[in-house]
Design a protein around this motif. Structure first.
Motif, PDB file in Angstrom:
ATOM      1  N   GLU A 265      21.947  11.310  46.848  1.00  0.00           N
ATOM      2  CA  GLU A 265      22.598  11.505  45.548  1.00  0.00           C
ATOM      3  C   GLU A 265      24.084  11.819  45.703  1.00  0.00           C
ATOM      4  OE1 GLU A 265      20.338  14.461  43.528  1.00  0.00           O
ATOM      5  OE2 GLU A 265      18.557  13.187  43.314  1.00  0.00           O
ATOM      6  N   GLY A 266      24.484  12.274  46.891  1.00  0.00           N
ATOM      7  CA  GLY A 266      25.897  12.474  47.187  1.00  0.00           C
ATOM      8  C   GLY A 266      26.555  13.660  46.515  1.00  0.00           C
ATOM      9  N   ASP A 267      25.800  14.703  46.213  1.00  0.00           N
ATOM     10  CA  ASP A 267      26.381  15.891  45.581  1.00  0.00           C
ATOM     11  C   ASP A 267      27.159  16.729  46.597  1.00  0.00           C
ATOM     12  OD1 ASP A 267      25.318  15.533  42.929  1.00  0.00           O
ATOM     13  OD2 ASP A 267      23.354  16.077  43.717  1.00  0.00           O
ATOM     14  N   ALA A 268      27.847  17.733  46.112  1.00  0.00           N
ATOM     15  CA  ALA A 268      28.552  18.671  46.980  1.00  0.00           C
ATOM     16  C   ALA A 268      27.533  19.365  47.892  1.00  0.00           C
ATOM     17  CB  ALA A 268      29.296  19.706  46.140  1.00  0.00           C
ATOM     18  N   PRO A 269      27.933  19.760  49.120  1.00  0.00           N
ATOM     19  CA  PRO A 269      26.996  20.339  50.086  1.00  0.00           C
ATOM     20  C   PRO A 269      26.163  21.494  49.539  1.00  0.00           C
ATOM     21  CG  PRO A 269      29.065  19.871  51.158  1.00  0.00           C
ATOM     22  CD  PRO A 269      29.289  19.614  49.696  1.00  0.00           C
ATOM     23  N   GLU A 270      26.783  22.409  48.789  1.00  0.00           N
ATOM     24  CA  GLU A 270      26.011  23.552  48.283  1.00  0.00           C
ATOM     25  C   GLU A 270      24.983  23.123  47.240  1.00  0.00           C
ATOM     26  OE1 GLU A 270      30.002  23.664  46.017  1.00  0.00           O
ATOM     27  OE2 GLU A 270      29.264  23.180  48.026  1.00  0.00           O
ATOM     28  N   VAL A 271      25.277  22.047  46.515  1.00  0.00           N
ATOM     29  CA  VAL A 271      24.322  21.515  45.531  1.00  0.00           C
ATOM     30  C   VAL A 271      23.166  20.838  46.259  1.00  0.00           C
ATOM     31  CG1 VAL A 271      23.987  19.894  43.625  1.00  0.00           C
ATOM     32  CG2 VAL A 271      26.099  21.226  43.778  1.00  0.00           C
ATOM     33  N   VAL A 272      23.501  20.059  47.284  1.00  0.00           N
ATOM     34  CA  VAL A 272      22.474  19.407  48.097  1.00  0.00           C
ATOM     35  C   VAL A 272      21.567  20.458  48.726  1.00  0.00           C
ATOM     36  CG1 VAL A 272      22.054  18.009  50.162  1.00  0.00           C
ATOM     37  CG2 VAL A 272      23.881  17.386  48.584  1.00  0.00           C
ATOM     38  N   LEU A 273      22.158  21.521  49.221  1.00  0.00           N
ATOM     39  CA  LEU A 273      21.403  22.588  49.871  1.00  0.00           C
ATOM     40  C   LEU A 273      20.363  23.179  48.931  1.00  0.00           C
ATOM     41  CD1 LEU A 273      21.171  24.230  52.471  1.00  0.00           C
ATOM     42  CD2 LEU A 273      22.886  25.800  51.542  1.00  0.00           C
ATOM     43  N   ARG A 274      20.772  23.466  47.732  1.00  0.00           N
ATOM     44  CA  ARG A 274      19.833  24.053  46.767  1.00  0.00           C
ATOM     45  C   ARG A 274      18.737  23.052  46.392  1.00  0.00           C
ATOM     46  NH1 ARG A 274      20.647  28.807  42.878  1.00  0.00           N
ATOM     47  NH2 ARG A 274      18.828  28.661  41.521  1.00  0.00           N
ATOM     48  N   LYS A 275      19.123  21.807  46.206  1.00  0.00           N
ATOM     49  CA  LYS A 275      18.131  20.787  45.858  1.00  0.00           C
ATOM     50  C   LYS A 275      17.123  20.572  46.987  1.00  0.00           C
ATOM     51  CE  LYS A 275      20.722  18.035  42.471  1.00  0.00           C
ATOM     52  NZ  LYS A 275      21.284  16.679  42.179  1.00  0.00           N
ATOM     53  N   LEU A 276      17.592  20.658  48.231  1.00  0.00           N
ATOM     54  CA  LEU A 276      16.679  20.525  49.371  1.00  0.00           C
ATOM     55  C   LEU A 276      15.659  21.656  49.386  1.00  0.00           C
ATOM     56  CD1 LEU A 276      19.057  19.482  52.307  1.00  0.00           C
ATOM     57  CD2 LEU A 276      17.337  18.066  51.167  1.00  0.00           C
ATOM     58  N   MET A 277      16.109  22.859  49.067  1.00  0.00           N
ATOM     59  CA  MET A 277      15.189  23.994  49.037  1.00  0.00           C
ATOM     60  C   MET A 277      14.184  23.850  47.896  1.00  0.00           C
ATOM     61  SD  MET A 277      17.811  27.100  50.003  1.00  0.00           S
ATOM     62  CE  MET A 277      16.514  28.339  50.055  1.00  0.00           C
ATOM     63  N   GLU A 278      14.652  23.364  46.762  1.00  0.00           N
ATOM     64  CA  GLU A 278      13.751  23.128  45.643  1.00  0.00           C
ATOM     65  C   GLU A 278      12.725  22.045  45.984  1.00  0.00           C
ATOM     66  OE1 GLU A 278      16.552  22.158  42.605  1.00  0.00           O
ATOM     67  OE2 GLU A 278      16.913  24.257  42.031  1.00  0.00           O
ATOM     68  N   ALA A 279      13.188  20.995  46.679  1.00  0.00           N
ATOM     69  CA  ALA A 279      12.283  19.916  47.074  1.00  0.00           C
ATOM     70  C   ALA A 279      11.229  20.417  48.059  1.00  0.00           C
ATOM     71  CB  ALA A 279      13.079  18.763  47.697  1.00  0.00           C
ATOM     72  N   TYR A 280      11.646  21.319  48.955  1.00  0.00           N
ATOM     73  CA  TYR A 280      10.714  21.880  49.932  1.00  0.00           C
ATOM     74  C   TYR A 280       9.617  22.687  49.231  1.00  0.00           C
ATOM     75  CZ  TYR A 280       9.120  24.684  53.934  1.00  0.00           C
ATOM     76  OH  TYR A 280       8.357  25.301  54.901  1.00  0.00           O
ATOM     77  N   VAL A 281      10.012  23.526  48.289  1.00  0.00           N
ATOM     78  CA  VAL A 281       9.040  24.332  47.553  1.00  0.00           C
ATOM     79  C   VAL A 281       8.114  23.428  46.738  1.00  0.00           C
ATOM     80  CG1 VAL A 281       8.745  26.069  45.743  1.00  0.00           C
ATOM     81  CG2 VAL A 281      10.513  26.372  47.487  1.00  0.00           C
ATOM     82  N   ASP A 282       8.671  22.434  46.075  1.00  0.00           N
ATOM     83  CA  ASP A 282       7.851  21.500  45.299  1.00  0.00           C
ATOM     84  C   ASP A 282       6.851  20.789  46.203  1.00  0.00           C
ATOM     85  OD1 ASP A 282       9.122  22.133  42.943  1.00  0.00           O
ATOM     86  OD2 ASP A 282      10.490  20.417  43.000  1.00  0.00           O
ATOM     87  N   PHE A 283       7.304  20.368  47.368  1.00  0.00           N
ATOM     88  CA  PHE A 283       6.419  19.697  48.315  1.00  0.00           C
ATOM     89  C   PHE A 283       5.236  20.601  48.684  1.00  0.00           C
ATOM     90  CE2 PHE A 283       5.138  19.484  52.764  1.00  0.00           C
ATOM     91  CZ  PHE A 283       4.610  18.205  52.819  1.00  0.00           C
ATOM     92  N   GLY A 284       5.522  21.862  48.959  1.00  0.00           N
ATOM     93  CA  GLY A 284       4.465  22.785  49.341  1.00  0.00           C
ATOM     94  C   GLY A 284       3.396  22.928  48.279  1.00  0.00           C
ATOM     95  N   PHE A 285       3.813  22.998  47.020  1.00  0.00           N
ATOM     96  CA  PHE A 285       2.841  23.171  45.943  1.00  0.00           C
ATOM     97  C   PHE A 285       2.141  21.869  45.566  1.00  0.00           C
ATOM     98  CE2 PHE A 285       5.317  27.061  45.371  1.00  0.00           C
ATOM     99  CZ  PHE A 285       4.288  27.978  45.306  1.00  0.00           C
ATOM    100  N   GLU A 286       2.785  20.746  45.814  1.00  0.00           N
ATOM    101  CA  GLU A 286       2.150  19.459  45.549  1.00  0.00           C
ATOM    102  C   GLU A 286       1.148  19.097  46.643  1.00  0.00           C
ATOM    103  OE1 GLU A 286       5.445  16.836  45.257  1.00  0.00           O
ATOM    104  OE2 GLU A 286       6.033  17.530  43.254  1.00  0.00           O
ATOM    105  N   ASN A 287       1.310  19.686  47.827  1.00  0.00           N
ATOM    106  CA  ASN A 287       0.461  19.372  48.980  1.00  0.00           C
ATOM    107  C   ASN A 287      -0.004  20.656  49.674  1.00  0.00           C
ATOM    108  OD1 ASN A 287       1.143  16.241  49.203  1.00  0.00           O
ATOM    109  ND2 ASN A 287       3.066  17.332  48.910  1.00  0.00           N
ATOM    110  N   PRO A 288      -0.707  21.527  48.964  1.00  0.00           N
ATOM    111  CA  PRO A 288      -1.047  22.836  49.542  1.00  0.00           C
ATOM    112  C   PRO A 288      -1.894  22.783  50.805  1.00  0.00           C
ATOM    113  CG  PRO A 288      -2.293  22.435  47.537  1.00  0.00           C
ATOM    114  CD  PRO A 288      -1.256  21.371  47.609  1.00  0.00           C
ATOM    115  N   ASN A 289      -2.870  21.866  50.862  1.00  0.00           N
ATOM    116  CA  ASN A 289      -3.692  21.790  52.062  1.00  0.00           C
ATOM    117  C   ASN A 289      -2.891  21.309  53.262  1.00  0.00           C
ATOM    118  OD1 ASN A 289      -5.939  22.701  50.737  1.00  0.00           O
ATOM    119  ND2 ASN A 289      -6.861  20.684  50.443  1.00  0.00           N
ATOM    120  N   ALA A 290      -2.111  20.255  53.053  1.00  0.00           N
ATOM    121  CA  ALA A 290      -1.275  19.750  54.146  1.00  0.00           C
ATOM    122  C   ALA A 290      -0.260  20.801  54.570  1.00  0.00           C
ATOM    123  CB  ALA A 290      -0.569  18.467  53.707  1.00  0.00           C
ATOM    124  N   TYR A 291       0.270  21.549  53.612  1.00  0.00           N
ATOM    125  CA  TYR A 291       1.247  22.588  53.939  1.00  0.00           C
ATOM    126  C   TYR A 291       0.600  23.675  54.801  1.00  0.00           C
ATOM    127  CZ  TYR A 291       5.199  25.738  53.483  1.00  0.00           C
ATOM    128  OH  TYR A 291       6.281  26.533  53.773  1.00  0.00           O
TER     129      TYR A 291
END
Length: 214
Positions: free
Chosen positions: A94-120
């Motif tokens: 998406e090409g956002d500023a580094p601090e924006v990318v950083l926050r979005k990556l953390m949000e994506a990680y949390v979302d991934f964990g809840f979407e895939n609890p067994n795999a997590y």
């Protein structure tokens, strides 16, 4: 946010023996069944026979897809990391500023964990004695690459003069915060948690206020 597996969802109702020749679909069924069983009874308690019975196969037929139990666990973890990597790449693209990318990556990680609890659970919460048979190798190779990419974004924030402390320590602190929310909420569902989105936002706000300069 309801998916329980990195593989195609399947019914938990056991069926009779199934015909041969279903290839990728059968492999996905085996992975989905194994993922559930590993979480329910533990890796040590799971057997090839139990996994085979769950998908309506003989043990011999299952061995045509996977040579051993550790290979199944490794594949579950590999697919989990591949899905998380795809989510991360989409955020970075998406090409956002580094601090924006950083926050979005953390949000994506949390979302991934809840979407895939067994795999997590299997990927990040497997006990060391069990992880050595499959999860550990995937975590060291693929998980290590994912974290390096995450750390690189933290270093970009530092290069922009926005980071208060050491990039390595900051990256590990940020990851620990995200992991903490996911691991606690999926293993302690009986706790009186506030809304997940509220908890995640509060945690991220606190971390970014503490680690990033205004």
């Amino acid at each position: 946010m309801s998916a329980e597996s990195v593989t195609s969802p399947t019914s938990s109702v056991r069926s009779g023996r199934k015909p041969k020749g279903e290839g990728h679909a059968r492999r996905a069924e085996i992975l989905a069944a194994a993922e559930r069983i590993f979480v329910e009874v533990g890796y040590e308690g799971a057997t090839i026979r139990k996994i085979a019975d769950e998908v309506g196969l003989s043990s011999t037929a299952l061995y045509m897809h996977f040579s051993e139990k550790s290979e199944i666990l490794h594949e579950i973890c590999r697919l989990a990391f591949a899905r998380l990597q795809a989510a991360n790449e989409a955020v970075i693209a998406e090409g956002d500023a580094p601090e924006v990318v950083l926050r979005k990556l953390m949000e994506a990680y949390v979302d991934f964990g809840f979407e895939n609890p067994n795999a997590y659970r299997l990927t990040y919460l497997t006990r060391p004695i069990e992880a050595r048979d499959g999860a550990q190798s995937a975590a060291q190779m693929l998980g290590g690459e994912l974290f390096k990419a995450f750390e690189a974004i933290v270093e970009q924030v530092a290069a922009a003069g926005r980071l208060r402390g050491d990039p390595k320590a900051s990256a590990q602190t940020l990851w620990a915060g995200s992991h903490g929310i996911v691991s606690l909420m999926i293993t302690k569902p009986y706790f009186d948690w506030v809304d997940r989105k509220t908890l995640m936002t509060t945690m991220l706000d606190a971390l970014f206020i503490g680690l990033l300069k205004p």
